[in-house]
Enzyme design. Structure first.
Site, PDB file in Angstrom:
ATOM      1  CG  ASP A  49      72.293  21.207  63.228  1.00  0.00           C
ATOM      2  OD1 ASP A  49      71.526  21.540  62.300  1.00  0.00           O
ATOM      3  OD2 ASP A  49      73.528  21.093  63.092  1.00  0.00           O
ATOM      4  CG  LEU A  50      65.700  22.158  62.445  1.00  0.00           C
ATOM      5  CD1 LEU A  50      64.663  23.009  61.708  1.00  0.00           C
ATOM      6  CD2 LEU A  50      64.997  21.150  63.340  1.00  0.00           C
ATOM      7  CG  HIS A 111      63.910  36.443  47.618  1.00  0.00           C
ATOM      8  ND1 HIS A 111      64.280  37.450  46.770  1.00  0.00           N
ATOM      9  CD2 HIS A 111      63.820  37.000  48.855  1.00  0.00           C
ATOM     10  CE1 HIS A 111      64.456  38.577  47.461  1.00  0.00           C
ATOM     11  NE2 HIS A 111      64.171  38.331  48.737  1.00  0.00           N
ATOM     12  CE1 TYR A 134      66.042  32.422  52.228  1.00  0.00           C
ATOM     13  CE2 TYR A 134      65.312  34.125  50.703  1.00  0.00           C
ATOM     14  CZ  TYR A 134      65.164  33.438  51.891  1.00  0.00           C
ATOM     15  OH  TYR A 134      64.147  33.776  52.757  1.00  0.00           O
ATOM     16  NE  ARG A 172      62.471  43.472  46.503  1.00  0.00           N
ATOM     17  CZ  ARG A 172      62.675  42.752  47.613  1.00  0.00           C
ATOM     18  NH1 ARG A 172      63.141  43.338  48.706  1.00  0.00           N
ATOM     19  NH2 ARG A 172      62.408  41.466  47.626  1.00  0.00           N
TER      20      ARG A 172
END
Ligand SMILES: NC(=O)C1=CN([C@@H]2O[C@H](COP(=O)(O)OP(=O)(O)OC[C@H]3O[C@@H](n4cnc5c(N)ncnc54)[C@H](O)[C@@H]3O)[C@@H](O)[C@H]2O)C=CC1
Ligand SMILES: O=C(O)[C@H]1OC(=O)[C@H](O)[C@@H](O)[C@@H]1O
Length: 276
Positions: A49-50, A111, A134, A172
């Site tokens: 788990d980072l 994004h 995000y 898109r």
């Protein structure tokens, strides 16, 4: 590159990339919370788990380079994004520094600049313009990459991936899609090109509707093989006016009040258009 680790290897992008990368490296170490399907001969799974620095540090022992895909790949849950993307990416770089890992290829995203209008050609050198929580986390990741080059000499290629689905499914995505083999080519460049320091490129195939000025990727030797329109399978679905105005599409609608605002390169307001 001898021993490469891939974080988030059990996810969609990791699953597409693994078969195209493992023949180019001596060993591929697959880091994730969950075990990926069908391990190859030169692959092993490392459960980590980072968000936990000790687990990230143990996972990068004896690794030469990392392809960092792990994280929350969309969404608005800032708490989850803060843990997986913000803290997770910081820990990944800290673990790389501790283990003297020389290279990171970071899965950034379109994004990070999603609030640029669709008509504008954007370069990796233009200011970031994140379109969502995000997108903000992807900007953070690129900034972390810069910090760790300056402090520790870790070389990173941040690839602002457009859409890495199995095929483009909208107009898109025809503008921003990258095939698995083109993305694998960019990843290999990221793992090996001697001039990379803290470098940012867009990850897109040979699209006709270019939204991004990607000369830097070309300079690094990137020659995309696939044309998005040749692979497109357009699915039904309509985008609202805000999504249609900006490169980030639907991500731009998150908490958006419906007034389309444009700003110029100096951060000054262009006259706004209002949508009902
Ligand atoms: N799929 C796409 O079109 C695009 C993806 N990206 C980026 O590429 C990367 C991979 O995306 P996908 O494969 O689509 O996402 P995904 O959601 O399918 O895979 C993400 C993987 O990360 C793992 N993960 C999450 N938190 C973790 C943690 N704390 N420790 C260890 N592993 C953890 C998950 O278990 C999962 O296997 C993401 O960073 C995403 O932001 C960027 C642009 C476009
Ligand atoms: O913009 C897009 O199409 C893609 O961008 C991303 O960064 C996301 O991880 C992915 O879920 C989206 O589908």
């Amino acid at each position: 590159m001898k021993r490469v680790a891939m974080t988030g290897a059990a996810g969609r992008v990791g699953t597409l990339l693994r078969p195209l990368l493992r023949s180019h490296v001596e060993h591929l170490s697959l880091i994730d919370l969950q075990e990926p399907d069908g391990l190859g001969e030169n692959e092993n799974f490392v459960k980590a788990d980072l968000t936990m620095l000790d687990e990230a540090t143990a996972a990068l022992k004896d690794i030469d380079g990392v392809v960092h895909l792990a994280g929350i790949a969309s969404g608005t849950d800032m708490n989850a994004i803060l843990h997986a993307n913000v803290l997770g990416t910081y820990n990944l770089y800290e673990a790389a520094r501790i283990n003297k890992v020389q290279r990171v290829v970071y899965a950034s995203s379109n994004h990070a600049t999603g609030f640029y209008p669709r008509g504008q050609l954007v370069s990796p050198l233009d200011p970031m313009r994140p379109d969502s929580p995000y997108g903000l986390s992807k900007c953070w990741g690129e900034l972390v990459a810069g910090l760790y080059y300056d402090t520790s000499g870790i070389r990173s290629l941040s690839i602002r991936i457009g859409n890495a689905g199995t095929y483009p499914n909208s107009e898109r995505s025809i503008a921003i899609w990258i095939s698995a083999r083109d993305l694998a080519q960019l990843v290999r460049i990221g793992l090996s090109h001697p001039l990379i320091a803290a470098t940012v490129v867009y990850g897109v195939s040979d699209t006709e509707e270019m939204w991004w000025e990607n000369d830097l990727a070309t300079r690094l030797g990137y020659q995309p093989q696939d044309r998005p329109r040749d692979h497109a399978l357009i699915e039904e679905g309509s985008e609202g006016p805000v999504a249609l105005a900006f490169q980030g599409g639907g991500f731009c609608e998150i908490n958006h009040d419906g007034t389309i605002r444009m700003r110029d390169a100096d951060g000054l307001a262009k006259s706004p258009e209002t949508v009902e």
